[in-house]
Design a protein around this motif. Sequence first.
Motif, PDB file in Angstrom:
ATOM      1  N   VAL A 110       6.115  49.086  18.663  1.00 32.92           N
ATOM      2  CA  VAL A 110       4.728  48.906  18.257  1.00 32.92           C
ATOM      3  C   VAL A 110       4.653  47.865  17.141  1.00 32.92           C
ATOM      4  O   VAL A 110       5.425  47.917  16.189  1.00 32.92           O
ATOM      5  N   VAL A 111       3.709  46.948  17.269  1.00 34.92           N
ATOM      6  CA  VAL A 111       3.625  45.860  16.296  1.00 34.92           C
ATOM      7  C   VAL A 111       2.445  46.016  15.332  1.00 34.92           C
ATOM      8  O   VAL A 111       2.146  45.112  14.566  1.00 34.92           O
ATOM      9  N   GLY A 112       1.772  47.132  15.379  1.00 33.20           N
ATOM     10  CA  GLY A 112       0.734  47.401  14.382  1.00 33.20           C
ATOM     11  C   GLY A 112      -0.694  47.186  14.824  1.00 33.20           C
ATOM     12  O   GLY A 112      -1.600  47.292  14.012  1.00 33.20           O
ATOM     13  N   ASN A 113      -0.937  46.896  16.116  1.00 31.98           N
ATOM     14  CA  ASN A 113      -2.327  46.717  16.533  1.00 31.98           C
ATOM     15  C   ASN A 113      -2.999  48.073  16.772  1.00 31.98           C
ATOM     16  O   ASN A 113      -2.337  49.087  17.003  1.00 31.98           O
ATOM     17  N   GLU A 114      -4.328  48.082  16.720  1.00 29.51           N
ATOM     18  CA  GLU A 114      -5.077  49.329  16.835  1.00 29.51           C
ATOM     19  C   GLU A 114      -4.889  49.990  18.190  1.00 29.51           C
ATOM     20  O   GLU A 114      -4.950  51.212  18.308  1.00 29.51           O
ATOM     21  N   ARG A 115      -4.664  49.195  19.211  1.00 31.53           N
ATOM     22  CA  ARG A 115      -4.518  49.728  20.559  1.00 31.53           C
ATOM     23  C   ARG A 115      -3.337  50.691  20.660  1.00 31.53           C
ATOM     24  O   ARG A 115      -3.366  51.644  21.436  1.00 31.53           O
ATOM     25  N   ASP A 116      -2.307  50.459  19.870  1.00 27.94           N
ATOM     26  CA  ASP A 116      -1.102  51.290  19.927  1.00 27.94           C
ATOM     27  C   ASP A 116      -1.034  52.323  18.808  1.00 27.94           C
ATOM     28  O   ASP A 116       0.017  52.950  18.602  1.00 27.94           O
ATOM     29  N   ALA A 117      -2.138  52.523  18.102  1.00 26.71           N
ATOM     30  CA  ALA A 117      -2.138  53.470  16.978  1.00 26.71           C
ATOM     31  C   ALA A 117      -1.800  54.887  17.441  1.00 26.71           C
ATOM     32  O   ALA A 117      -1.187  55.665  16.694  1.00 26.71           O
TER      33      ALA A 117
END
Length: 296
Positions: free
Chosen positions: A249-256
């Motif tokens: 996970v790179v920190g975008n909201e989609r992967d929260a």
Amino acid sequence: MIKTQHIKRMGIRRAAFTHFLACLGCVSIAALSVTGSAQALDTHNGAMAAVNQMASVSPQQALRDGARAYYSGEKDKALSPLRYAAENGQAMAAWKLGRMYAQGDGVPEDDLQAFRYFSQVVREFSSDGPNARSAPFVASALVELGRYFLTGISDSPVTQNSYKAREVFTYAASYFGDADAQYNLGLMYLNDKLPDYDRRLAARWLKLAAVKGHVGAQAKFGELLYFSEELTTARMTGLKWMTLARRQVVGNERDAWIVSLHEKAFALASENERRKSATWADGWLAKRGHEVASTN
């Protein structure tokens, strides 16, 4: 015997899918004639105009011209060559137009028009086979169509239909081996509000996608193993898969949701289990040449 049964199942699936393609054609034609869908009709007319204007250009060159314009930021100039290429047998062009309309990328967002282009890709190229150059675009278009059938498109002939969604996902997941389709199929089997709810089938499809590197599938497969009471012996394996997903996970909201899920599992795990899962996840990524992201 197993091989024979598999061949028979694939034959039945192909026959069912042929029927689906016929129905898809009817829906796509209806989608262009919906009262009030001026955007779709105008775009269709624009595609025909593009064909007439670029008759001296090869479809392959038109695809290259469209891609060059799109990636240089001139998305309005990409439309004409992409439409011409799509109308002349270029699967990638039709798929790209579908994505542009689905996302409102360089054009007004129009799910009905996106549905038409994705349908075109499936109708014209699904018979090419899973090893054809068009296969990745067909598989992706199938997934997009499946998502539309899950939700339906307001004020259109495309109505919510979970049966069609599962049929499309199953075909893309089995015949094309598409990881995104396998993930979506797994999610459907996990949904107890849909027919054919089956956690074991969900685990099967999610694992297939997870092994191929689908991050969402890795997280959901891990969650299924870790938090299922009937699978307590697989908790450690589940933690490993969730940790693997979290590492990517790179920190975008989609992967929260993946971060939240991993934190929930880590809070219940022992320090030894955390170390083992982290070591396994880092090893999995290293073998595949991925950079390992730090996790707090």
